[in-house]
Design a protein around this motif. Structure first.
Motif, PDB file in Angstrom:
ATOM      1  N   ASN A 115     -28.337  46.131  71.894  1.00  0.00           N
ATOM      2  CA  ASN A 115     -27.584  47.218  72.534  1.00  0.00           C
ATOM      3  C   ASN A 115     -28.524  48.229  73.178  1.00  0.00           C
ATOM      4  O   ASN A 115     -28.254  48.732  74.278  1.00  0.00           O
ATOM      5  N   LYS A 117     -31.500  47.591  74.370  1.00  0.00           N
ATOM      6  CA  LYS A 117     -32.071  46.950  75.560  1.00  0.00           C
ATOM      7  C   LYS A 117     -31.086  46.990  76.719  1.00  0.00           C
ATOM      8  O   LYS A 117     -31.460  47.284  77.858  1.00  0.00           O
ATOM      9  N   LYS A 118     -29.811  46.700  76.447  1.00  0.00           N
ATOM     10  CA  LYS A 118     -28.785  46.716  77.489  1.00  0.00           C
ATOM     11  C   LYS A 118     -28.643  48.115  78.083  1.00  0.00           C
ATOM     12  O   LYS A 118     -28.553  48.278  79.300  1.00  0.00           O
ATOM     13  N   LEU A 119     -28.625  49.134  77.228  1.00  0.00           N
ATOM     14  CA  LEU A 119     -28.504  50.511  77.687  1.00  0.00           C
ATOM     15  C   LEU A 119     -29.719  50.910  78.517  1.00  0.00           C
ATOM     16  O   LEU A 119     -29.587  51.554  79.570  1.00  0.00           O
ATOM     17  N   SER A 120     -30.891  50.491  78.086  1.00  0.00           N
ATOM     18  CA  SER A 120     -32.131  50.776  78.811  1.00  0.00           C
ATOM     19  C   SER A 120     -32.106  50.127  80.196  1.00  0.00           C
ATOM     20  O   SER A 120     -32.472  50.757  81.197  1.00  0.00           O
ATOM     21  N   GLU A 121     -31.667  48.861  80.279  1.00  0.00           N
ATOM     22  CA  GLU A 121     -31.572  48.162  81.558  1.00  0.00           C
ATOM     23  C   GLU A 121     -30.566  48.833  82.481  1.00  0.00           C
ATOM     24  O   GLU A 121     -30.808  48.987  83.680  1.00  0.00           O
ATOM     25  N   LYS A 122     -29.441  49.258  81.931  1.00  0.00           N
ATOM     26  CA  LYS A 122     -28.406  49.920  82.709  1.00  0.00           C
ATOM     27  C   LYS A 122     -28.961  51.199  83.343  1.00  0.00           C
ATOM     28  O   LYS A 122     -28.756  51.471  84.523  1.00  0.00           O
ATOM     29  N   LYS A 123     -29.691  51.982  82.549  1.00  0.00           N
ATOM     30  CA  LYS A 123     -30.274  53.224  83.057  1.00  0.00           C
ATOM     31  C   LYS A 123     -31.398  52.939  84.056  1.00  0.00           C
ATOM     32  O   LYS A 123     -31.585  53.680  85.033  1.00  0.00           O
ATOM     33  N   GLU A 124     -32.136  51.896  83.809  1.00  0.00           N
ATOM     34  CA  GLU A 124     -33.223  51.499  84.730  1.00  0.00           C
ATOM     35  C   GLU A 124     -32.658  51.125  86.101  1.00  0.00           C
ATOM     36  O   GLU A 124     -33.234  51.443  87.136  1.00  0.00           O
ATOM     37  N   ASN A 125     -31.511  50.455  86.117  1.00  0.00           N
ATOM     38  CA  ASN A 125     -30.875  50.038  87.367  1.00  0.00           C
ATOM     39  C   ASN A 125     -30.304  51.213  88.166  1.00  0.00           C
ATOM     40  O   ASN A 125     -30.037  51.077  89.347  1.00  0.00           O
ATOM     41  N   ARG A 126     -30.114  52.363  87.557  1.00  0.00           N
ATOM     42  CA  ARG A 126     -29.602  53.528  88.251  1.00  0.00           C
ATOM     43  C   ARG A 126     -30.659  54.228  89.102  1.00  0.00           C
ATOM     44  O   ARG A 126     -30.311  55.031  89.959  1.00  0.00           O
TER      45      ARG A 126
END
Length: 130
Positions: A115, A117-126
């Motif tokens: 979870n 990692k997913k949150l980190s990737e989501k924020k990275e994509n922003r």
């Protein structure tokens, strides 16, 4: 729960408040009195626990006293005072189960990391890129 109601003694008195002639003539208020130290129903440990938990309610002679004057009848007030005393002592002698410390399972740890990692990737994509 131990029923120590045979050790309880009762004293009656006149109730205060509204009630007209009944209040002035009849002793309807009931005081339930129980000697904690001389009880045959409880162990020394239980007695000390009761004494410690109910120290604000026990007088210098070691007597637990509960007065009831809610009802217009002596019998009903006696019943109320007895029930209140039994409940009070029951809650004083109740012991909570000890909490056993446990480790989180391997699956729970992995789920938490996934979870994150997913949150980190989501924020990275922003992020705005040129």
């Amino acid at each position: 729960m131990k029923d120590f109601s045979t050790e309880i003694t009762y004293k009656t008195s006149r109730s205060s408040g509204a009630g007209g002639q009944n209040v002035n003539k009849v002793e309807t208020a009931v005081t339930a009195i129980w000697n904690v130290e001389e009880s045959q129903f409880f162990t020394l440990f239980e007695k000390s626990r009761i004494a410690e938990k109910l120290k604000n309610r026990i007088n210098g002679d070691g007597l637990l006293q509960i007065t009831s004057s809610e009802s217009r009848t002596q019998l009903q007030n006696k019943k109320i005072a007895t029930e209140r005393m039994l409940d009070m002592v029951k809650s004083a002698t109740f012991t909570h189960k000890k909490r056993v410390a446990t480790k989180p399972s391997r699956g729970q740890i992995q789920k938490r990391i996934d979870n994150k990692k997913k949150l980190s990737e989501k924020k990275e994509n922003r992020k705005f890129r040129f």
